[in-house]
Structures are given as structure tokens and as C-alpha cells.
Design a protein around this motif. Structure first.
Motif, PDB file in Angstrom:
ATOM      1  N   UNK A   7     -12.981  -3.805 -68.626  1.00 19.12           N
ATOM      2  CA  UNK A   7     -12.065  -4.112 -67.615  1.00 19.12           C
ATOM      3  C   UNK A   7     -12.208  -5.259 -66.693  1.00 19.12           C
ATOM      4  N   UNK A   8     -11.428  -5.362 -65.901  1.00 23.98           N
ATOM      5  CA  UNK A   8     -10.809  -6.311 -64.665  1.00 23.98           C
ATOM      6  C   UNK A   8     -11.854  -6.301 -63.539  1.00 23.98           C
ATOM      7  N   UNK A   9     -12.819  -6.416 -63.481  1.00 22.94           N
ATOM      8  CA  UNK A   9     -13.358  -6.554 -62.168  1.00 22.94           C
ATOM      9  C   UNK A   9     -13.323  -7.950 -60.771  1.00 22.94           C
ATOM     10  N   UNK A  10     -12.472  -8.128 -60.513  1.00 25.95           N
ATOM     11  CA  UNK A  10     -12.139  -9.559 -59.238  1.00 25.95           C
ATOM     12  C   UNK A  10     -13.484  -9.593 -59.045  1.00 25.95           C
ATOM     13  N   UNK A  11     -13.717 -11.577 -59.892  1.00 25.32           N
ATOM     14  CA  UNK A  11     -14.341 -12.371 -59.415  1.00 25.32           C
ATOM     15  C   UNK A  11     -15.358 -11.768 -59.796  1.00 25.32           C
ATOM     16  N   UNK A  12     -15.980 -10.815 -61.326  1.00 23.45           N
ATOM     17  CA  UNK A  12     -17.013 -11.346 -62.058  1.00 23.45           C
ATOM     18  C   UNK A  12     -16.931 -11.440 -63.302  1.00 23.45           C
ATOM     19  N   UNK A  13     -18.359 -11.874 -63.649  1.00 22.06           N
ATOM     20  CA  UNK A  13     -18.061 -12.749 -64.736  1.00 22.06           C
ATOM     21  C   UNK A  13     -19.437 -12.057 -65.662  1.00 22.06           C
ATOM     22  N   UNK A  14     -18.995 -12.699 -66.804  1.00 23.00           N
ATOM     23  CA  UNK A  14     -20.257 -11.901 -68.010  1.00 23.00           C
ATOM     24  C   UNK A  14     -21.262 -12.919 -69.185  1.00 23.00           C
ATOM     25  N   UNK A  15     -22.289 -13.385 -69.226  1.00 28.87           N
ATOM     26  CA  UNK A  15     -22.690 -13.654 -69.586  1.00 28.87           C
ATOM     27  C   UNK A  15     -22.905 -13.174 -71.233  1.00 28.87           C
ATOM     28  N   UNK A  16     -22.610 -14.680 -72.240  1.00 33.61           N
ATOM     29  CA  UNK A  16     -22.851 -13.515 -73.464  1.00 33.61           C
ATOM     30  C   UNK A  16     -23.234 -14.553 -74.558  1.00 33.61           C
ATOM     31  N   UNK A  17     -23.739 -13.990 -75.622  1.00 35.44           N
ATOM     32  CA  UNK A  17     -25.051 -14.809 -76.744  1.00 35.44           C
ATOM     33  C   UNK A  17     -24.090 -15.337 -77.692  1.00 35.44           C
ATOM     34  N   UNK A  18     -24.167 -16.101 -78.572  1.00 34.67           N
ATOM     35  CA  UNK A  18     -23.812 -17.237 -79.535  1.00 34.67           C
ATOM     36  C   UNK A  18     -23.418 -15.588 -80.405  1.00 34.67           C
ATOM     37  N   UNK A  19     -24.357 -14.653 -81.145  1.00 26.84           N
ATOM     38  CA  UNK A  19     -23.695 -13.670 -81.647  1.00 26.84           C
ATOM     39  C   UNK A  19     -22.229 -12.957 -81.475  1.00 26.84           C
ATOM     40  N   UNK A  20     -22.477 -12.149 -80.211  1.00 29.97           N
ATOM     41  CA  UNK A  20     -21.608 -11.947 -79.169  1.00 29.97           C
ATOM     42  C   UNK A  20     -20.251 -12.101 -79.250  1.00 29.97           C
ATOM     43  N   UNK A  21     -20.143 -13.570 -78.648  1.00 27.34           N
ATOM     44  CA  UNK A  21     -19.096 -14.685 -79.092  1.00 27.34           C
ATOM     45  C   UNK A  21     -18.192 -14.437 -80.373  1.00 27.34           C
ATOM     46  N   UNK A  22     -18.771 -15.097 -81.378  1.00 24.78           N
ATOM     47  CA  UNK A  22     -19.164 -14.652 -83.154  1.00 24.78           C
ATOM     48  C   UNK A  22     -17.943 -12.994 -83.479  1.00 24.78           C
ATOM     49  N   UNK A  23     -18.873 -12.288 -82.549  1.00 27.56           N
ATOM     50  CA  UNK A  23     -17.961 -10.665 -82.986  1.00 27.56           C
ATOM     51  C   UNK A  23     -16.231 -11.091 -81.847  1.00 27.56           C
ATOM     52  N   UNK A  24     -17.090 -11.315 -81.193  1.00 26.61           N
ATOM     53  CA  UNK A  24     -15.280 -11.194 -79.703  1.00 26.61           C
ATOM     54  C   UNK A  24     -14.100 -12.322 -80.517  1.00 26.61           C
ATOM     55  N   UNK A  25     -14.365 -13.531 -80.987  1.00 31.78           N
ATOM     56  CA  UNK A  25     -13.859 -14.305 -81.452  1.00 31.78           C
ATOM     57  C   UNK A  25     -12.815 -13.512 -82.214  1.00 31.78           C
ATOM     58  N   UNK A  26     -13.314 -12.470 -83.502  1.00 26.80           N
ATOM     59  CA  UNK A  26     -13.183 -11.814 -84.533  1.00 26.80           C
ATOM     60  C   UNK A  26     -12.527 -10.666 -84.085  1.00 26.80           C
ATOM     61  N   UNK A  27     -12.255 -10.106 -82.849  1.00 29.14           N
ATOM     62  CA  UNK A  27     -12.042  -8.801 -82.673  1.00 29.14           C
ATOM     63  C   UNK A  27     -12.758  -7.914 -82.741  1.00 29.14           C
ATOM     64  N   UNK A  28     -13.947  -7.714 -82.794  1.00 28.95           N
ATOM     65  CA  UNK A  28     -14.700  -6.662 -82.784  1.00 28.95           C
ATOM     66  C   UNK A  28     -15.935  -6.198 -81.531  1.00 28.95           C
ATOM     67  N   UNK A  29     -16.253  -5.573 -81.333  1.00 34.60           N
ATOM     68  CA  UNK A  29     -16.626  -5.090 -80.556  1.00 34.60           C
ATOM     69  C   UNK A  29     -17.679  -5.851 -79.949  1.00 34.60           C
ATOM     70  N   UNK A  30     -17.680  -6.523 -79.138  1.00 32.18           N
ATOM     71  CA  UNK A  30     -18.895  -7.775 -78.874  1.00 32.18           C
ATOM     72  C   UNK A  30     -20.013  -7.093 -78.088  1.00 32.18           C
ATOM     73  N   UNK A  31     -19.871  -5.974 -77.123  1.00 30.54           N
ATOM     74  CA  UNK A  31     -20.671  -5.603 -76.632  1.00 30.54           C
ATOM     75  C   UNK A  31     -21.806  -4.756 -77.354  1.00 30.54           C
ATOM     76  N   UNK A  32     -21.849  -3.928 -78.591  1.00 33.58           N
ATOM     77  CA  UNK A  32     -22.223  -3.529 -79.153  1.00 33.58           C
ATOM     78  C   UNK A  32     -23.424  -4.674 -80.515  1.00 33.58           C
ATOM     79  N   UNK A  33     -23.334  -5.691 -80.100  1.00 38.76           N
ATOM     80  CA  UNK A  33     -24.251  -6.923 -80.959  1.00 38.76           C
ATOM     81  C   UNK A  33     -25.266  -6.953 -79.589  1.00 38.76           C
ATOM     82  N   UNK A  34     -26.205  -6.698 -80.750  1.00 39.08           N
ATOM     83  CA  UNK A  34     -26.799  -7.634 -79.794  1.00 39.08           C
ATOM     84  C   UNK A  34     -28.992  -6.886 -79.984  1.00 39.08           C
ATOM     85  N   UNK A  35     -29.785  -6.915 -79.440  1.00 37.92           N
ATOM     86  CA  UNK A  35     -30.978  -5.866 -79.503  1.00 37.92           C
ATOM     87  C   UNK A  35     -30.520  -4.775 -79.439  1.00 37.92           C
ATOM     88  N   UNK A  36     -29.845  -4.175 -78.565  1.00 40.59           N
ATOM     89  CA  UNK A  36     -28.813  -2.944 -78.831  1.00 40.59           C
ATOM     90  C   UNK A  36     -28.570  -1.708 -79.665  1.00 40.59           C
TER      91      UNK A  36
END
Length: 121
Positions: A86-115
Motif C-alpha cells: 500500500x502507498x505509504x508516503x516516503x516509505x520504501x521496502x528492501x527485497x531480496x533476490x527471491x522476492x524480486x523474482x516473484x514480484x516480476x512474475x506477478x506472484x505474492x513476493x511478501x510470502x517468499x523467504x524464511x517465513x
């Protein structure tokens, strides 16, 4: 990021991937995107990638500072949209490589990773 050929070095080294939460006009060119990176992140740091989406989150631009110059890439989804926070003014989020790969495919990258895990049916 892994090289395409074993033993080959990647053309662009990316150490950090940053996602901006505020939308960007996709008509923006390299100079405008670079100005936006500086405004949102404070600077365009070498070997960092900066991701922006439009309001509908079906288009994305990625600006990468490779230590020498700037690369600008665009991606569009013909169906669906990118899973953008969601839009949060002045906010940014750091991603890892696996999350980026999921994001560019349109997948829910927030669920990728350790958890989390993504399974394809």
C-alpha cells in the motif's frame, strides 16, 4: 543474481533491491526516474536497484546504478497486477533476490523467504 552461463559474471551487479511504495508515472525516462530515486531514497547508490510501479500496479520500472552509469528497465503485466505494498508516503521496502523474482512474475513476493513458501498448482 545468478549468471545465465556457469562461470560467467553478471553484466550488472545488484547488491540491494529497493521498492518504492508511492506510484510513479510510467512515462518517466531515465533522468526523471533518477530524480525520483534521489527524492525517495536520498541517493542512487552503486549496485542498487530501485523499483517503481504505476497506480494500477500493472507496470513497473527498475532503475539500476551499476557503479558507472544508470540502467532503466520496464515490465508490464498483460493480466493481473504486481503485488505492491500500500502507498505509504516516503516509505520504501528492501527485497531480496527471491522476492524480486516473484514480484516480476506477478506472484505474492511478501510470502517468499524464511517465513513463507509459494507453491504452484
Amino acid at each position: 543474481m545468478r549468471p545465465l552461463c556457469p562461470g560467467a559474471r553478471p553484466v550488472i551487479r545488484i547488491d540491494s533491491i529497493w521498492l518504492a511504495t508511492e506510484p510513479m508515472d510510467m512515462r518517466a525516462g531515465t533522468e526523471t526516474a533518477l530524480a525520483r530515486v534521489v527524492a525517495v531514497f536520498g541517493a542512487a547508490k552503486p549496485h542498487c536497484a530501485y523499483l517503481f510501479a504505476n497506480r494500477r500496479a500493472n507496470r513497473m520500472k527498475v532503475l539500476v546504478h551499476d557503479g558507472v552509469g544508470i540502467w532503466l528497465a520496464a515490465r508490464r503485466l498483460n493480466q493481473g497486477k504486481f503485488h505492491w505494498p500500500g502507498i505509504r508516503h516516503g516509505s520504501e521496502v528492501e527485497l531480496d533476490t527471491e522476492q524480486l523474482q516473484a514480484l516480476v512474475l506477478g506472484l505474492p513476493w511478501q510470502r517468499v523467504g524464511a517465513g513463507g513458501a509459494i507453491t504452484v498448482l
